[in-house]
Design an enzyme around this catalytic site. Structure first.
Site: not given
Length: 363
Positions: A21, A25, A175, A206, A295
């Site tokens: 998922r 990106h 995020s 992240h 983000y």
């Protein structure tokens, strides 16, 4: 409400792999069925209990604004559910992007954990979606995205809204990869104190400042019971906390996950890495995102606009951080790119004018 969560008594923490998922990106949403089948099988064999599968921006994310999927996400969810022997398949949805019908279809295709994400100040938009998911018998997880942007006590208030709506685990979601150690600890602790036995607390990190693993350890020590990661850091920006490293660290500090370290290391090296278009790098662009609080999924969009308008991607990202843009505002990168381009052209014209005119002579 946490009694019916999928959670083996032998675990201290439940791990969710988000390679299929968040990694979407990094791959520009171009997963094939063969890649998804192979990755799910490898993760399942290693003992990963939950595998998330959807477009990077969740159900319904395949679009002009976010990027079109090579393979319809519902087909990938169905394939993942058919492939996994033990692991549960999770799917992400963002209210306003995905719909209630998307949730029902994902469940029909074998998804059993519904993860609903909102900006960290907008938990109220998720209420009806949590209600539906619980009515359908789905396990529920809430994502408070961009959690670094509000203080712990306000984040806890938003978590309460989700829990009261039927969310069984609320995540502190970094995020932008902008949180640093105590920032994670304080937010997770605030949610644990607020929610008590009403809902578990999770953490999604992240690597934009290189702290994905360390922040996840802080989260567990503060009471988080669910942790996200991606094999080989396969995610947006510099990627997510690498699951294989998390398992190695958790093994060393005595945190039980049920995942075999050697099997997950093999999966990362032999199965996930070949499916990646490139390694997820902690480069200047990623660092700017972590430092400026951008983000993580903005990275590929910024690179595309950088190439289109001939402006530096890291400058685009820094200004996006200054303007506090959030997920869903990717189109504003075009305005920023045009602004920077005008400034560059104006500076170039000024230098040329100065060169032609030269310095005035002294009399």
């Amino acid at each position: 409400m946490t009694s019916d969560i999928f959670f083996d008594p032998i675990w201290d923490v439940r791990m969710t792999d988000t390679s299929l998922r968040d990694g979407s990106h990094h791959k520009r949403h171009q997963f094939t069925k063969d890649e998804v089948g192979a990755i799910v099988a490898a993760l399942d064999t290693a003992g990963v209990p939950v595998i998330e599968v959807t477009h990077g921006d969740g159900l319904g994310g395949s679009s002009f604004n976010y990027g079109f999927s090579k393979t319809p996400e519902q087909e990938l969810i169905k394939l993942a559910a058919e492939t996994a022997k033990e692991a549960k398949i999770a799917f992400l949805m963002l209210p306003g992007v995905g719909t209630k019908e998307d949730i029902k279809e994902a469940q029909n295709n074998g998804g059993s954990i519904c993860r609903i994400a909102t900006h960290c100040t907008e938990a109220d938009v998720s209420i009806q979606h949590f209600g539906l998911a619980r009515e359908l018998g789905l396990e529920t997880v809430g994502f408070l995205m961009m959690s670094h942007t509000i203080p712990p006590e306000k984040l806890a208030q938003q978590a309460r809204i989700m829990a009261d709506a039927g969310c069984q685990c609320v995540y502190v979601v970094d995020s932008a990869g902008a949180l640093v150690l105590e920032g994670v600890r304080d937010r997770v602790a605030a949610l644990v104190a607020e929610l008590g036995d009403d809902a578990q607390v999770g953490f999604h990190g992240h690597e934009n400042l290189g702290l994905g693993v360390a922040n996840s350890v802080e989260a567990v020590r503060a009471g988080a019971k669910q942790i996200d990661g991606s094999c080989r850091r396969f995610g947006a920006g510099a990627g997510n906390a690498p699951v294989e490293a998390l398992i190695g660290v958790f093994d060393k500090i005595g945190v039980k996950t049920g995942i075999d370290f050697f099997d997950i290391a093999d999966a990362a090296e032999e199965v996930v890495a070949p499916a990646m278009p490139a390694e997820c790098l902690l480069d200047r662009n990623a660092l700017i995102m972590g430092y400026s609080g951008v983000y993580s999924s903005f990275l590929k969009h910024a690179i595309r606009q950088s190439e289109r308008y001939g402006v530096p991607a890291h400058q685009l990202l820094h200004r996006a951080g200054q303007r506090k843009l959030i997920g869903g505002q990717e189109d504003q990168l075009i305005d920023i790119a045009l602004e920077i381009k005008r400034e560059m052209e104006s500076d170039a014209a000024g230098r040329q004018s100065h060169a032609i005119g030269g310095s005035p002579r002294k009399g």
